[in-house]
Each structure stands twice: as C-alpha cells, then as structure tokens.
Design a protein around this motif. Structure first.
Motif, PDB file in Angstrom:
ATOM      1  N   GLY A  15      -0.389   9.836   3.522  1.00  0.00           N
ATOM      2  CA  GLY A  15      -1.523   9.809   2.422  1.00  0.00           C
ATOM      3  C   GLY A  15      -0.832   9.905   0.988  1.00  0.00           C
ATOM      4  O   GLY A  15      -1.740   9.758   0.247  1.00  0.00           O
ATOM      5  N   ALA A  16       0.343  10.226   0.928  1.00  0.00           N
ATOM      6  CA  ALA A  16       0.877  10.164  -0.529  1.00  0.00           C
ATOM      7  C   ALA A  16       2.363   9.376  -0.295  1.00  0.00           C
ATOM      8  O   ALA A  16       3.000   9.275   0.551  1.00  0.00           O
ATOM      9  N   ALA A  17       2.791   9.027  -1.796  1.00  0.00           N
ATOM     10  CA  ALA A  17       4.002   8.122  -1.638  1.00  0.00           C
ATOM     11  C   ALA A  17       4.798   8.600  -3.112  1.00  0.00           C
ATOM     12  O   ALA A  17       3.821   8.763  -4.084  1.00  0.00           O
ATOM     13  N   ASP A  18       6.009   8.540  -3.159  1.00  0.00           N
ATOM     14  CA  ASP A  18       6.735   8.537  -4.501  1.00  0.00           C
ATOM     15  C   ASP A  18       7.125   7.337  -5.111  1.00  0.00           C
ATOM     16  O   ASP A  18       7.588   6.449  -4.406  1.00  0.00           O
ATOM     17  N   TYR A  19       6.795   7.173  -6.375  1.00  0.00           N
ATOM     18  CA  TYR A  19       7.210   5.786  -6.836  1.00  0.00           C
ATOM     19  C   TYR A  19       8.081   6.015  -8.166  1.00  0.00           C
ATOM     20  O   TYR A  19       7.890   6.771  -9.094  1.00  0.00           O
ATOM     21  N   ILE A  20       9.255   5.610  -8.279  1.00  0.00           N
ATOM     22  CA  ILE A  20      10.240   5.781  -9.469  1.00  0.00           C
ATOM     23  C   ILE A  20       9.853   4.582 -10.301  1.00  0.00           C
ATOM     24  O   ILE A  20      10.238   3.276 -10.079  1.00  0.00           O
ATOM     25  N   VAL A  21       9.215   4.696 -11.396  1.00  0.00           N
ATOM     26  CA  VAL A  21       8.520   3.655 -12.451  1.00  0.00           C
ATOM     27  C   VAL A  21       9.578   3.635 -13.424  1.00  0.00           C
ATOM     28  O   VAL A  21       9.883   4.379 -14.266  1.00  0.00           O
ATOM     29  N   THR A  22      10.705   2.415 -13.443  1.00  0.00           N
ATOM     30  CA  THR A  22      11.724   2.131 -14.588  1.00  0.00           C
ATOM     31  C   THR A  22      11.363   0.719 -15.271  1.00  0.00           C
ATOM     32  O   THR A  22      12.139   0.619 -15.884  1.00  0.00           O
ATOM     33  N   GLY A  23      10.145   0.075 -15.029  1.00  0.00           N
ATOM     34  CA  GLY A  23       9.816  -0.817 -15.475  1.00  0.00           C
ATOM     35  C   GLY A  23       8.645  -1.517 -15.278  1.00  0.00           C
ATOM     36  O   GLY A  23       7.632  -1.050 -14.743  1.00  0.00           O
ATOM     37  N   SER A  24       8.226  -2.765 -15.833  1.00  0.00           N
ATOM     38  CA  SER A  24       6.870  -3.383 -15.584  1.00  0.00           C
ATOM     39  C   SER A  24       6.232  -3.415 -14.430  1.00  0.00           C
ATOM     40  O   SER A  24       5.202  -3.253 -13.861  1.00  0.00           O
ATOM     41  N   TRP A  25       7.292  -3.916 -13.435  1.00  0.00           N
ATOM     42  CA  TRP A  25       6.938  -4.320 -11.989  1.00  0.00           C
ATOM     43  C   TRP A  25       6.611  -3.169 -11.190  1.00  0.00           C
ATOM     44  O   TRP A  25       5.802  -2.953 -10.146  1.00  0.00           O
ATOM     45  N   SER A  26       7.626  -1.981 -11.345  1.00  0.00           N
ATOM     46  CA  SER A  26       7.347  -0.759 -10.584  1.00  0.00           C
ATOM     47  C   SER A  26       6.088  -0.219 -10.720  1.00  0.00           C
ATOM     48  O   SER A  26       5.412   0.681 -10.215  1.00  0.00           O
ATOM     49  N   GLU A  27       6.010  -0.082 -12.053  1.00  0.00           N
ATOM     50  CA  GLU A  27       4.580   0.282 -12.757  1.00  0.00           C
ATOM     51  C   GLU A  27       3.437  -0.467 -12.313  1.00  0.00           C
ATOM     52  O   GLU A  27       2.460   0.258 -11.682  1.00  0.00           O
ATOM     53  N   LYS A  28       3.338  -1.719 -12.092  1.00  0.00           N
ATOM     54  CA  LYS A  28       2.455  -2.250 -11.348  1.00  0.00           C
ATOM     55  C   LYS A  28       2.274  -1.967  -9.756  1.00  0.00           C
ATOM     56  O   LYS A  28       1.193  -1.857  -9.554  1.00  0.00           O
ATOM     57  N   ALA A  29       3.324  -1.691  -9.203  1.00  0.00           N
ATOM     58  CA  ALA A  29       3.371  -1.455  -7.896  1.00  0.00           C
ATOM     59  C   ALA A  29       2.655   0.016  -8.029  1.00  0.00           C
ATOM     60  O   ALA A  29       2.058   0.293  -6.843  1.00  0.00           O
ATOM     61  N   ALA A  30       3.000   0.898  -8.552  1.00  0.00           N
ATOM     62  CA  ALA A  30       2.471   2.158  -8.602  1.00  0.00           C
ATOM     63  C   ALA A  30       0.963   2.182  -8.965  1.00  0.00           C
ATOM     64  O   ALA A  30       0.178   2.903  -8.127  1.00  0.00           O
ATOM     65  N   LYS A  31       0.429   1.486  -9.660  1.00  0.00           N
ATOM     66  CA  LYS A  31      -0.974   1.366 -10.011  1.00  0.00           C
ATOM     67  C   LYS A  31      -1.650   0.805  -8.802  1.00  0.00           C
ATOM     68  O   LYS A  31      -2.719   1.309  -8.467  1.00  0.00           O
ATOM     69  N   GLU A  32      -1.082  -0.178  -8.086  1.00  0.00           N
ATOM     70  CA  GLU A  32      -1.772  -0.808  -6.911  1.00  0.00           C
ATOM     71  C   GLU A  32      -1.760   0.309  -5.792  1.00  0.00           C
ATOM     72  O   GLU A  32      -2.736   0.209  -5.147  1.00  0.00           O
ATOM     73  N   ALA A  33      -0.840   1.075  -5.686  1.00  0.00           N
ATOM     74  CA  ALA A  33      -0.825   2.017  -4.657  1.00  0.00           C
ATOM     75  C   ALA A  33      -1.906   3.314  -4.972  1.00  0.00           C
ATOM     76  O   ALA A  33      -2.459   3.690  -3.801  1.00  0.00           O
ATOM     77  N   THR A  34      -2.199   3.395  -6.135  1.00  0.00           N
ATOM     78  CA  THR A  34      -3.276   4.325  -6.204  1.00  0.00           C
ATOM     79  C   THR A  34      -4.751   4.196  -5.627  1.00  0.00           C
ATOM     80  O   THR A  34      -5.729   5.007  -5.517  1.00  0.00           O
ATOM     81  N   LYS A  35      -4.719   2.836  -5.137  1.00  0.00           N
ATOM     82  CA  LYS A  35      -6.100   2.400  -4.458  1.00  0.00           C
ATOM     83  C   LYS A  35      -5.873   3.123  -2.865  1.00  0.00           C
ATOM     84  O   LYS A  35      -7.259   2.905  -2.314  1.00  0.00           O
ATOM     85  N   TYR A  36      -4.801   3.136  -2.645  1.00  0.00           N
ATOM     86  CA  TYR A  36      -4.737   3.692  -0.935  1.00  0.00           C
ATOM     87  C   TYR A  36      -4.307   4.799  -0.654  1.00  0.00           C
ATOM     88  O   TYR A  36      -4.357   5.237   0.524  1.00  0.00           O
ATOM     89  N   GLY A  37      -3.738   5.926  -1.687  1.00  0.00           N
ATOM     90  CA  GLY A  37      -3.480   6.991  -1.423  1.00  0.00           C
ATOM     91  C   GLY A  37      -3.140   7.918  -2.859  1.00  0.00           C
ATOM     92  O   GLY A  37      -3.303   7.264  -3.657  1.00  0.00           O
ATOM     93  N   ILE A  38      -2.296   8.982  -2.585  1.00  0.00           N
ATOM     94  CA  ILE A  38      -2.066   9.649  -3.734  1.00  0.00           C
ATOM     95  C   ILE A  38      -0.615   9.162  -4.118  1.00  0.00           C
ATOM     96  O   ILE A  38       0.170   9.015  -3.366  1.00  0.00           O
ATOM     97  N   VAL A  39      -0.260   8.773  -5.322  1.00  0.00           N
ATOM     98  CA  VAL A  39       0.959   8.543  -5.899  1.00  0.00           C
ATOM     99  C   VAL A  39       1.614   9.600  -6.985  1.00  0.00           C
ATOM    100  O   VAL A  39       0.943  10.158  -7.719  1.00  0.00           O
TER     101      VAL A  39
END
Length: 366
Positions: free
Chosen positions: A90-114
């Motif tokens: 139900g949760a995942a770790d995201y290393i946000v180092t740029g625009s694309w990982s930032e977008k991926a992390a934002k998308e993940a908030t729809k499905y669980g805890i980021v």
C-alpha cells in the motif's frame, strides 16, 4: 540529412532506416509489409521472439525475468507499476530527481501512499547523497528515474533499498547505453523512442515474483500477469515498432554491443561538456558535475539564467548548419543536446565545433 538532437522521438541509426525502407513494402520477399502482418502469424512471431532474444542477450537478463512489450509509453507505466506492485504493502518510495520522476510520484498518489525519499527540490540539478535519504523498510518498491530527460540529471550509481525492497527504474532515456545488472532490479521499463526504436513501444523487464499482484482495477492490457501469460500478445501489439526495435538491436550488436554504446556515450558527452567548461562562462550547465547526464545535456548561453537573444541566435544558426531540435524543454528553457545511441561521434563533433565558433563570435555580447 539533418542531425536530429531531439529528446524523443529521437534519431534512429541511418543504416536501420535504410534497411526498414528496403523491407517496408515487401518484407524479405513475403509480399507484404510488417505493418500488414497478423500479430498471431508465423512471420510476425519470428520478429517478436527475435527482439526478445536479443534484449535478453544484450542485457544478460536472467531466466526469472519476463520481457514484455507494452503500450502507453513511460507515462502509462507510471500507473501500471502502481497497479501491479503498490498493492503489496500500500506504500512506495519515490526518489524524485527531475520532472519525470516527479510526474511518476504524482501518479502514484492515486493508488497508495507515496514516501518522497528526498526533500522536494526547487530545481533539479543534483542527486542528494544516500546518507540523507529517508527510506520506508515496508515499501512495496523503491522507484527512481535513471536519467531525467528534461533536467539532464543521471544516476552514476544504483540506489540501495532497505529489506530487499524491489528496485523499480525508469530507464527510458538511457536504456542500452551502459551495462546494467538486471538481477539487482525488480522491474525496469523504457520507452523505445529514445535509444532503441520509434514511439509506441514500452519495454518492460519484470521479475517473476512481482507478477500476479495486480489491483482489481488494473486494465487487462496493463496487467503484467496477463501480458506475461500471453507473451505480450494479449491484444495487438505495436508490431511495426517491435520490428524496428529488432533491427536496432542488430545494429547495437554490430557496433560493439552495450560496451560500444557506453564508450561512445562517454566520448560524445565529454566533447560537449568540455566546450561548456572551457568557455569561460559563456556556456553554463546547471547540473552538478557528478550528476551530469551522458544522454541529455542542458545548457544556457550568456549566463546561468540564459540570454534569450543569444540562445535564439544559436538555435537559428544551428538549423542553418543542419542541426535541429536543440531547444531546451519548455519547462526549463535554454538549449538541450540529446546524444542518444544513434548520434555518432562525428555528428557530436560538428555540434562541438559549432559551439566553439559561436562562442568566439558572440563572447563580447554575453
């Protein structure tokens, strides 16, 4: 022909394009184009299996990993990764180092805890030391983008997770540009349109034990278990794109394999960074040295904030010289040279020479 420094869809090897053109109407004497073939026919199946086999050989993919051809691009995988893996805890770790990982992390908030492993950065110019990372030992996976296409930030190391948390990586813009130990990852994905083919195909390499955990809401075409069971043929795949990938993989093997691509990537990127660093501040790369990308090289002209007039003049002059798609991403501006596998050393030298000449002729105006 022009030299296409686009960030994607990117330049393809000329000899691959010539071969594709040769076979376009009549594939190897069979009387039809790959675009017309049944995806369940013998002819296409041979192409499909060939591409998978070559990927396995080039990347030394272990037997306990599946190779999938999917659609939806990297953006589609932002969601597919979550729907297939995030339900495990139900949760995942995201290393946000740029625009694309930032977008991926934002998308993940729809499905669980980021959990954002590092603090949100105002500008993406470096990769903070692992000493300051905050990892969740119970995360379903640890996600990162190996090379940020927009911001020009590339990992020079493989992140370490806690408690054997699976590592998930977006390698879209540096895929097949250097060796990767696939066995250290839970999942790797890459949009083909940078280094390995045309837009429309997303390559997914996923460990067997991570297949079969999809959320109930997961569409069948995004369910790794469904794709794996059907060898990526559950529905009609992007057949022609996979055919071009197969051709590009042949080209990579012919030109030294991944070692050859990595050597060229180092030579090409250093050619441009050398011009930048020796320009006495005329050119400025915003990324710290140890995080500089070998694939996507952003820089400004005149100052660290850039001079619009000089940058526009640079872009227009480059086009006159046959060098296109050098404008930086709209979100960051400036100039960006993308040096994917198909860009040759000679083509990179042409850009470097143009940059040196432009600097000489415009230094006083900066």
């Amino acid at each position: 022909m022009v030299i296409n420094f686009a960030a994607g869809p990117a330049q393809l090897p000329k000899e691959v394009l010539v071969e594709v053109q040769k076979q376009l109407v009549d594939y190897k004497g069979h009387g039809l184009s790959v675009m017309e073939m049944s995806h369940r026919g013998v002819l296409y199946n041979a192409i499909h299996e060939s591409a998978i086999k070559k990927l396995r050989e080039l990347l030394c993919i272990p037997d306990n990993y599946k190779v999938l051809f999917m659609q939806g691009g990297g953006t589609g995988l932002f969601a597919a990764v979550c729907m297939n893996l995030l339900g495990r805890t139900g949760a995942a770790d995201y290393i946000v180092t740029g625009s694309w990982s930032e977008k991926a992390a934002k998308e993940a908030t729809k499905y669980g805890i980021v959990n954002l492993v590092i603090p949100k950065a105002e500008k993406f110019q470096q990769i903070p030391s692992e000493d300051v990372w905050k990892l969740d030992p119970n995360a379903s996976y640890l996600y990162y983008c190996d090379n940020e296409t927009v911001d020009g930030v590339e990992f020079g190391f493989m992140p370490k997770s806690l408690n054997d948390v699976p590592l998930v990586c977006d390698m879209s813009s540096n895929f097949l540009s250097r060796k990767v130990d696939v066995s250290k990852y839970g999942l790797i994905f890459a949009g083909a349109q940078k280094n390995v083919g045309p837009a429309g195909v997303t390559i997914v390499i996923v460990r067997d034990d991570l297949i079969g955990h999809a959320m109930k809401i997961t569409p069948s075409v995004f369910d790794f278990a469904v794709l794996a069971k059907n060898n990526s043929l559950y529905n009609t795949p992007p057949c022609f794109g996979i055919y071009v990938i197969d051709c590009v993989l042949d080209w990579i093997k012919k030109h030294g394999g991944i070692d050859g691509m990595a050597k060229n990537a180092d030579i090409k990127s250093q050619l441009i960074y050398k011009v930048i660093d020796e320009s006495n501040g005329f050119y400025n790369c915003p990324v710290v040295t140890d995080a500089r990308s070998r694939m996507n090289l952003p820089f400004r002209i005149g100052s660290i904030k850039g001079d619009d007039d000089l940058e526009n003049k640079f872009l227009k002059g480059a086009e006159v010289e046959g060098m296109i798609q050098l404008k930086g991403h709209r979100s960051v501006g400036g100039i960006r040279a993308s040096l994917y596998n198909a860009i040759t050393i000679a083509e990179t030298e042409r850009l470097a020479d143009y940059m040196i000449e432009f600097c000489k002729n415009n230094q006083a105006k900066a």
